[in-house]
Design an enzyme around this catalytic site. Sequence first.
Site, short mmCIF file in Angstrom:
data_model
loop_
_atom_site.label_atom_id
_atom_site.label_comp_id
_atom_site.label_asym_id
_atom_site.label_seq_id
_atom_site.Cartn_x
_atom_site.Cartn_y
_atom_site.Cartn_z
N THR A 63 -10.40 -2.45 2.62
CA THR A 63 -9.77 -2.83 3.89
C THR A 63 -9.57 -4.33 4.06
O THR A 63 -9.17 -4.78 5.14
CB THR A 63 -10.60 -2.31 5.08
N THR B 263 -3.33 4.52 7.65
CA THR B 263 -3.16 3.34 8.49
C THR B 263 -1.74 3.16 9.00
O THR B 263 -0.78 3.64 8.38
CB THR B 263 -3.57 2.09 7.68
N ASP B 264 -1.63 2.43 10.10
CA ASP B 264 -0.32 2.02 10.60
C ASP B 264 0.40 1.09 9.64
O ASP B 264 1.62 0.93 9.71
CB ASP B 264 -0.48 1.31 11.94
N TYR C 22 -1.94 -4.18 0.98
CA TYR C 22 -2.83 -3.17 1.55
C TYR C 22 -2.02 -1.94 1.98
O TYR C 22 -2.38 -0.80 1.66
CB TYR C 22 -3.57 -3.76 2.74
N LYS D 160 -2.29 2.00 0.54
CA LYS D 160 -2.59 3.13 1.42
C LYS D 160 -1.44 4.14 1.43
O LYS D 160 -1.67 5.35 1.48
CB LYS D 160 -2.87 2.64 2.84
#
Length: 284
Positions: A59, A98-99, A122, A126
């Site tokens: 993260t 995640t957004d 990131y 994801k």
Amino acid sequence: MTRYLIAGAAGMLGRDLQDALTGRDVTAVDRSELDITDLAAVQKAVTGHDVIINAAAYTAVDAAEDNEAAAYAVNALGPRNLAIGAAAVGAKLVQISTDYVFDGTGSSPYPEDTEIDPINAYGRTKAAGEQFVLAEHPTGSYIVRTAWLYGAHGPNFGRTMLTLAANRDSVSVVADQFGQPTWTVDLAAQIVALLDADAPAGIYHGTNAGQTNWFGFACAVFEAAGLDSERVLPTDSTQFVRPAPRPTYSVLGHDSWSRAGLAPMRPWPDALKDAAEHGAFTPS
């Protein structure tokens, strides 16, 4: 009795998932106990379980810009391995996403079926994890996208604000990035409700309802702590340049919950007040 396996159990969400599943047959493992990038280890770990919840993730958004391979291993290959393992033993899989899989240029809440288009490393890793899960175990997987998480069992924005408040007369917070502050306790409960309802496999957006910006989030934290919110000053993101670009608009739509016959999560201000009363923002 349903047997649950939580990967990433030592993290902020992982800890609250354990609490939400109190009284059930739960195996909770952290990174030292299960390396999700190791397929053989994953296949061994999932054996005998009916539900696998993957709360493990790389993260460090800014660090991922220079370490995308490391982030990819955890955020993409890890979910792939868990999906392969879950499919082999007939278990359900919950993959936390995640957004950041979206480009953040929208102006209305992103529906669950919006085409993904990440703008940083990131987000790319994801998004790849989502695609692997859908390819390897489409009929038994839930992808739960969340955003702006905070909780008692980890560093969080609210705690940072109160720490700054103890040492400064004012704090400057960006007002041009919009999203949904989400309490990990609420998200954990929503994931359990999703599983208990035996809801259809697919993509769900696990965020508290409503929307605000970081400035509004900070003001609400100050008010919940009994502090003067006028000490929070609005600024824009040009004053806080980071290695990884951030989405400007990260508000997620919640239509999948109603289609599954479930209520979406409560409004973020209500969750925040509850979280504050339970010490989620108390500086350590």
